[in-house]
Design a protein around this motif. Structure first.
Motif, PDB file in Angstrom:
ATOM      1  N   GLN A 103       0.828  -1.202   0.000  1.00 35.11           N
ATOM      2  CA  GLN A 103       0.000   0.000   0.000  1.00 35.11           C
ATOM      3  C   GLN A 103       0.868   1.260   0.000  1.00 35.11           C
ATOM      4  N   VAL A 104       1.921   1.249   0.801  1.00 38.69           N
ATOM      5  CA  VAL A 104       2.827   2.410   0.858  1.00 38.69           C
ATOM      6  C   VAL A 104       3.561   2.573  -0.468  1.00 38.69           C
ATOM      7  N   ARG A 105       4.038   1.464  -1.045  1.00 40.15           N
ATOM      8  CA  ARG A 105       4.738   1.554  -2.331  1.00 40.15           C
ATOM      9  C   ARG A 105       3.818   2.101  -3.418  1.00 40.15           C
ATOM     10  N   LEU A 106       2.567   1.637  -3.447  1.00 38.27           N
ATOM     11  CA  LEU A 106       1.621   2.185  -4.421  1.00 38.27           C
ATOM     12  C   LEU A 106       1.431   3.678  -4.199  1.00 38.27           C
ATOM     13  N   GLY A 107       1.303   4.082  -2.955  1.00 37.53           N
ATOM     14  CA  GLY A 107       1.196   5.510  -2.650  1.00 37.53           C
ATOM     15  C   GLY A 107       2.400   6.272  -3.174  1.00 37.53           C
ATOM     16  N   ASP A 108       3.596   5.708  -2.957  1.00 35.04           N
ATOM     17  CA  ASP A 108       4.826   6.347  -3.454  1.00 35.04           C
ATOM     18  C   ASP A 108       4.810   6.456  -4.972  1.00 35.04           C
ATOM     19  N   LEU A 135      -2.878   9.380  -1.650  1.00 37.38           N
ATOM     20  CA  LEU A 135      -3.498   9.531  -0.337  1.00 37.38           C
ATOM     21  C   LEU A 135      -4.362   8.327   0.017  1.00 37.38           C
ATOM     22  N   LEU A 136      -5.093   7.816  -0.958  1.00 36.48           N
ATOM     23  CA  LEU A 136      -5.948   6.649  -0.720  1.00 36.48           C
ATOM     24  C   LEU A 136      -5.127   5.471  -0.181  1.00 36.48           C
ATOM     25  N   TRP A 137      -3.990   5.177  -0.823  1.00 38.73           N
ATOM     26  CA  TRP A 137      -3.180   4.030  -0.403  1.00 38.73           C
ATOM     27  C   TRP A 137      -2.439   4.310   0.899  1.00 38.73           C
ATOM     28  N   TYR A 138      -1.942   5.520   1.074  1.00 40.14           N
ATOM     29  CA  TYR A 138      -1.298   5.869   2.345  1.00 40.14           C
ATOM     30  C   TYR A 138      -2.293   5.757   3.505  1.00 40.14           C
ATOM     31  N   GLU A 139      -3.517   6.226   3.280  1.00 37.17           N
ATOM     32  CA  GLU A 139      -4.526   6.178   4.340  1.00 37.17           C
ATOM     33  C   GLU A 139      -4.892   4.745   4.702  1.00 37.17           C
ATOM     34  N   LYS A 140      -4.976   3.861   3.711  1.00 34.93           N
ATOM     35  CA  LYS A 140      -5.259   2.450   4.003  1.00 34.93           C
ATOM     36  C   LYS A 140      -4.170   1.861   4.891  1.00 34.93           C
ATOM     37  N   ALA A 141      -2.924   2.126   4.548  1.00 29.48           N
ATOM     38  CA  ALA A 141      -1.809   1.599   5.339  1.00 29.48           C
ATOM     39  C   ALA A 141      -1.755   2.250   6.720  1.00 29.48           C
ATOM     40  N   ALA A 142      -2.039   3.539   6.789  1.00 27.51           N
ATOM     41  CA  ALA A 142      -2.015   4.248   8.071  1.00 27.51           C
ATOM     42  C   ALA A 142      -3.101   3.727   9.007  1.00 27.51           C
ATOM     43  N   ALA A 158       3.494   5.184   6.318  1.00 32.08           N
ATOM     44  CA  ALA A 158       2.314   5.788   5.689  1.00 32.08           C
ATOM     45  C   ALA A 158       1.889   7.040   6.455  1.00 32.08           C
ATOM     46  N   CYS A 159       1.908   6.967   7.787  1.00 30.68           N
ATOM     47  CA  CYS A 159       1.553   8.134   8.611  1.00 30.68           C
ATOM     48  C   CYS A 159       2.513   9.291   8.347  1.00 30.68           C
ATOM     49  N   GLU A 160       3.782   8.973   8.237  1.00 37.38           N
ATOM     50  CA  GLU A 160       4.789  10.008   7.972  1.00 37.38           C
ATOM     51  C   GLU A 160       4.554  10.671   6.618  1.00 37.38           C
ATOM     52  N   ARG A 161       4.273   9.863   5.611  1.00 36.90           N
ATOM     53  CA  ARG A 161       4.032  10.418   4.273  1.00 36.90           C
ATOM     54  C   ARG A 161       2.762  11.272   4.246  1.00 36.90           C
ATOM     55  N   LEU A 162       1.728  10.816   4.942  1.00 30.78           N
ATOM     56  CA  LEU A 162       0.502  11.613   5.022  1.00 30.78           C
ATOM     57  C   LEU A 162       0.782  12.956   5.681  1.00 30.78           C
ATOM     58  N   GLY A 163       1.546  12.935   6.757  1.00 30.89           N
ATOM     59  CA  GLY A 163       1.911  14.184   7.429  1.00 30.89           C
ATOM     60  C   GLY A 163       2.671  15.116   6.513  1.00 30.89           C
ATOM     61  N   ASP A 164       3.611  14.561   5.746  1.00 31.31           N
ATOM     62  CA  ASP A 164       4.383  15.375   4.803  1.00 31.31           C
ATOM     63  C   ASP A 164       3.470  16.032   3.766  1.00 31.31           C
ATOM     64  N   HIS A 223      -4.178  20.908   1.723  1.00 35.88           N
ATOM     65  CA  HIS A 223      -3.230  21.429   2.711  1.00 35.88           C
ATOM     66  C   HIS A 223      -3.996  21.491   4.035  1.00 35.88           C
ATOM     67  N   ASP A 224      -3.591  20.697   5.012  1.00 31.52           N
ATOM     68  CA  ASP A 224      -4.379  20.590   6.244  1.00 31.52           C
ATOM     69  C   ASP A 224      -3.447  20.306   7.425  1.00 31.52           C
ATOM     70  N   TYR A 225      -3.174  21.348   8.220  1.00 29.64           N
ATOM     71  CA  TYR A 225      -2.257  21.190   9.361  1.00 29.64           C
ATOM     72  C   TYR A 225      -2.839  20.247  10.411  1.00 29.64           C
ATOM     73  N   GLN A 226      -4.157  20.256  10.591  1.00 30.27           N
ATOM     74  CA  GLN A 226      -4.758  19.391  11.602  1.00 30.27           C
ATOM     75  C   GLN A 226      -4.560  17.924  11.244  1.00 30.27           C
ATOM     76  N   LYS A 227      -4.772  17.568   9.975  1.00 29.82           N
ATOM     77  CA  LYS A 227      -4.559  16.179   9.551  1.00 29.82           C
ATOM     78  C   LYS A 227      -3.084  15.817   9.612  1.00 29.82           C
ATOM     79  N   ALA A 228      -2.222  16.786   9.398  1.00 27.34           N
ATOM     80  CA  ALA A 228      -0.785  16.516   9.412  1.00 27.34           C
ATOM     81  C   ALA A 228      -0.337  16.033  10.779  1.00 27.34           C
ATOM     82  N   PHE A 229      -1.001  16.522  11.820  1.00 27.31           N
ATOM     83  CA  PHE A 229      -0.617  16.114  13.180  1.00 27.31           C
ATOM     84  C   PHE A 229      -1.569  15.060  13.683  1.00 27.31           C
TER      85      PHE A 229
END
Length: 161
Positions: free
Chosen positions: A104-109, A125-132, A139-145, A155-161
């Motif tokens: 899932q993370v590789r697909l997101g990448d 985002l879809l694949w990162y969120e599934k893995a997260a 996946a959480c780190e990539r979503l935050g980035d 662009h969402d600071y609340q979701k980033a944290f």
């Protein structure tokens, strides 16, 4: 000490003999996977890689997760056969759909980087969120980035944290 390269042809021969006289329909997916691995780590010849892919695909088509992931790797990074992003995405998606977080993370990448087509942040985002959701830290780190990056939408600071 015995080198794997020296005994590999014997291992392959033994695997074929043990594979019900080359009747692949009698083999379990895990047996096809092991045969595929033996061929893949064997001599770097076209025939060896073709046999590896043949057995790996037989296993992968029966939902053998490790075979699916290895095929995605072979098609995306292998130097012996040409890169084939269509096949790489196909097998990685199969593994990701079965719930493999690394896939899932590789697909997101791949979607984020646009290795096959234009970058697609929505699919990434879809694949990162599934893995997260399964607790994958990468996946959480990539979503935050993504959510912290002022240049990307959303662009969402609340979701980033």
């Amino acid at each position: 000490m015995i080198s794997i390269r020296r005994i590999l042809p014997l291992l392959i021969l033994y695997a074929h003999v043990a594979s019900a006289q080359d009747k692949p329909d009698l083999l379990e997916p895990s047996e096809h996977y092991r045969l595929g691995i033996l061929y893949h780590i064997g001599l770097k010849e076209d025939l060896s890689q073709k046999e590896a892919i043949h057995h790996l695909e037989l296993a992968a088509n029966q939902n053998h997760l490790d075979a699916q992931k290895l095929l995605a790797l072979i098609y995306s990074e292998n130097k012996v056969i040409p890169i084939d992003w269509n096949k790489a995405f196909y097998w990685e998606t199969k593994a990701a759909t079965l719930g493999d977080k690394q896939a899932q993370v590789r697909l997101g990448d791949w979607y984020r980087e646009g290795v096959k087509e234009e970058p697609n942040l929505k699919k990434a985002l879809l694949w990162y969120e599934k893995a997260a959701q399964e607790g994958d830290g990468e996946a959480c780190e990539r979503l935050g980035d993504i959510y912290m990056d002022a240049k990307t939408k959303p662009h969402d600071y609340q979701k980033a944290f």
